[in-house]
Scaffold this active site. Sequence first.
Site, PDB file in Angstrom:
ATOM      1  N   ASP A  33       0.827  -1.206   0.000  1.00 52.58           N
ATOM      2  CA  ASP A  33       0.000   0.000   0.000  1.00 52.58           C
ATOM      3  C   ASP A  33       0.861   1.257   0.000  1.00 52.58           C
ATOM      4  O   ASP A  33       0.571   2.230  -0.698  1.00 52.58           O
ATOM      5  CB  ASP A  33      -0.975  -0.003   1.173  1.00 52.58           C
ATOM      6  CG  ASP A  33      -0.303  -0.261   2.517  1.00 52.58           C
ATOM      7  OD1 ASP A  33       0.888  -0.633   2.550  1.00 52.58           O
ATOM      8  OD2 ASP A  33      -0.983  -0.098   3.542  1.00 52.58           O
ATOM      9  N   TYR A  34       1.958   1.234   0.725  1.00 44.62           N
ATOM     10  CA  TYR A  34       2.873   2.376   0.773  1.00 44.62           C
ATOM     11  C   TYR A  34       3.492   2.625  -0.599  1.00 44.62           C
ATOM     12  O   TYR A  34       3.488   3.744  -1.106  1.00 44.62           O
ATOM     13  CB  TYR A  34       3.963   2.126   1.816  1.00 44.62           C
ATOM     14  CG  TYR A  34       4.974   3.239   1.928  1.00 44.62           C
ATOM     15  CD1 TYR A  34       4.697   4.363   2.686  1.00 44.62           C
ATOM     16  CD2 TYR A  34       6.192   3.163   1.260  1.00 44.62           C
ATOM     17  CE1 TYR A  34       5.622   5.397   2.789  1.00 44.62           C
ATOM     18  CE2 TYR A  34       7.119   4.187   1.357  1.00 44.62           C
ATOM     19  CZ  TYR A  34       6.830   5.304   2.119  1.00 44.62           C
ATOM     20  OH  TYR A  34       7.734   6.326   2.204  1.00 44.62           O
ATOM     21  N   ALA A  35       4.015   1.570  -1.218  1.00 45.19           N
ATOM     22  CA  ALA A  35       4.685   1.712  -2.515  1.00 45.19           C
ATOM     23  C   ALA A  35       3.728   2.219  -3.593  1.00 45.19           C
ATOM     24  O   ALA A  35       4.067   3.133  -4.362  1.00 45.19           O
ATOM     25  CB  ALA A  35       5.290   0.369  -2.935  1.00 45.19           C
ATOM     26  N   SER A  56       0.855   3.850  -3.158  1.00 42.46           N
ATOM     27  CA  SER A  56       0.389   5.212  -2.873  1.00 42.46           C
ATOM     28  C   SER A  56       1.469   6.236  -3.203  1.00 42.46           C
ATOM     29  O   SER A  56       1.171   7.325  -3.705  1.00 42.46           O
ATOM     30  CB  SER A  56      -0.050   5.353  -1.418  1.00 42.46           C
ATOM     31  OG  SER A  56       1.058   5.277  -0.537  1.00 42.46           O
TER      32      SER A  56
END
Length: 107
Positions: free
Chosen positions: A25-27, A29
């Site tokens: 999710d971090y990558a 986003s």
Amino acid sequence: MITLFLEDVRQGTWKSRGWPKIWTDYAVSKLALNAYSKLLAKRYESCGLSVNCFCPGFTRTSMTGGKGTHTADDAAEVGARLALLPPRELPTGKFYIARSTLVCSKL
């Protein structure tokens, strides 16, 4: 791209479809944020507005479990230097990253 990722998550196929396996999710986003920043930079370039991205690098925070090559204060100093550049010296549509020496580099 984001719509495809969200659909793959809904269907439970995101791993088999090749999305990053850690911090997914971090990558995704961050990829979306960088792409949108580039779009905004082009859209508002003629208005004198600068839109850029800044990556603080591997910083000692709770997100990294207190590990990292530099402190949050160090990273904030680099970000502040970028934000305080005179308008004539600040380009638009660029991605800046703080290296371990905390010198800003344009990619």
